[in-house]
Design a protein around this motif. Structure first.
Motif, PDB file in Angstrom:
ATOM      1  N   PHE A   1       0.857  -1.184   0.000  1.00 31.52           N
ATOM      2  CA  PHE A   1       0.000   0.000   0.000  1.00 31.52           C
ATOM      3  C   PHE A   1       0.890   1.230   0.000  1.00 31.52           C
TER       4      PHE A   1
ATOM      5  N   PHE B   1       0.631   5.631   0.146  1.00 36.90           N
ATOM      6  CA  PHE B   1      -0.224   6.785   0.402  1.00 36.90           C
ATOM      7  C   PHE B   1       0.576   8.041   0.084  1.00 36.90           C
TER       8      PHE B   1
ATOM      9  N   VAL C   1      -4.353   6.865  -2.592  1.00 36.53           N
ATOM     10  CA  VAL C   1      -4.021   5.478  -2.311  1.00 36.53           C
ATOM     11  C   VAL C   1      -3.549   4.761  -3.561  1.00 36.53           C
TER      12      VAL C   1
ATOM     13  N   TRP D   1      -8.088   5.245   7.213  1.00 35.28           N
ATOM     14  CA  TRP D   1      -7.538   3.940   6.886  1.00 35.28           C
ATOM     15  C   TRP D   1      -6.618   3.514   8.024  1.00 35.28           C
TER      16      TRP D   1
END
Length: 335
Positions: free
Chosen positions: A230, A232, A243, A329
């Motif tokens: 992931f 960001f 994202v 998140w």
């Protein structure tokens, strides 16, 4: 506890004291009324304690103005074949966790806004039960689970509503390949689970960061699992974190706050058909975290005493560390 139908469904001054002039009394009264009005507005907005509470009329999950509706958690597929997701941008909270083979799955939590459909929906894991206990007795949308885990889900304090229990709340998208094509209609599922808990305090606080909090400028942050990642990236224009998953931007996903929470990840008693053990993400205890908000990274400490409790986030000095208002998140990473 809770599967749907258990798988079937002042007095005046005296003593000669001279009263104050009428104009002065009116001014004092006006000032008092203004102070009361301001206090009322602050209480309504949730800013009466320095901006760290959610207040009445605000979501305890996002800090935004919202009705506190019933809580629905949806277990979401996050393999490349499952993207782009549907309805994820409407979630109040998104949790990211590691599953077998170092891949990732998501749990999206809804209360303030219900999109028409959400998915793709996939199977539940053992550690989901510990995490979801913080929401009281929420509804859970999932596509199934290992047979040995199903009795634990039956006994868990939640309303587990898979397609077996509520077939009318799910649909297949024939333009996608199975098993990445199952979607849930949140309104229909919640209609079938009317006793699901409503949104309540889970430990999050929202508002400005406390004075003296030592955040560092941050334009990006990546979290990597063995088989997934992931990223960001801060957008100053949108004041949100954009994202990307496995290196691919996820259009429309832009949380206000990202929490990178360091936790213990251990092997559970379950494994997949290939013999790979299912990771168990421990969401109770204490640990370190990084809170990303407003283009800065703040070191934090988290604490959750038991599955019934919410998770609190504080500065290293012990002050509450509020989040920016908006979608949150929480990305679990191995400590």
């Amino acid at each position: 506890m809770a599967r749907i139908a258990k798988r079937s469904a002042s007095s005046g001054a005296g003593g000669g004291v001279r009263p104050a002039p009428r104009r002065a009394r009116l001014l004092v009264a006006a000032l008092a009324a203004a102070a009361a009005l301001l206090a009322g507005c602050q209480a309504e907005d949730g800013d009466g304690d320095g901006g760290t509470s959610t207040g009445q009329g605000r979501s305890p999950f996002t800090g935004e103005r919202a009705e506190r509706g019933p809580v629905l958690a949806v277990k979401i597929d996050n393999s490349p074949e499952a993207r782009p997701h549907t309805g994820l941008e409407s979630a109040d909270i998104v949790y990211a966790e590691q599953v077998e083979a170092g891949l990732s799955r998501l749990i999206a939590v809804y209360s303030a806004t219900l999109p028409d459909r959400v998915g793709p929906v996939r199977s539940a894991r053992e550690s989901d039960l510990e995490l979801l206990r913080t929401f009281g007795e929420p509804a859970l949308a999932f596509s199934g689970a290992q047979s040995r885990l199903l009795p634990e889900i039956d006994d868990a304090p939640l309303f587990a509503a898979s397609p077996d229990e509520v077939p009318g709340a799910y649909e297949r998208d024939e333009s996608r390949m199975a098993p990445h094509n199952l979607y849930v209609r949140p309104a229909d599922l919640l209609e079938a689970t009317p006793e699901a808990s409503r949104a309540d305090d889970i430990g999050f606080r929202f508002g400005p960061v406390p004075e003296g909090a030592r955040g560092e400028p941050a334009t990006s942050r990546e979290v990597a699992y063995p088989g997934a990642s992931f990223a960001f990236t801060w957008s100053a224009e949108d004041e949100r974190w954009q994202v990307a998953m496995d290196g691919t931007p996820a259009e429309g996903l832009a949380p206000a706050t990202v929490v990178v929470q360091e936790v213990t990840v251990r092997a559970s008693d379950y494994h997949d058909v290939n013999g790979a053990f299912t990771p168990y993400t421990e969401t109770t205890g204490t640990g370190e975290a990084t809170v990303l908000r407003d283009g800065r990274a703040y070191p934090a400490e988290w604490e959750r005493d038991s599955p019934r409790d919410g998770t609190t986030f504080t500065t290293p000095d012990g002050d509450p560390l509020p989040f920016a208002r908006g979608q949150v998140w929480v990305v679990y990473t191995e400590r």
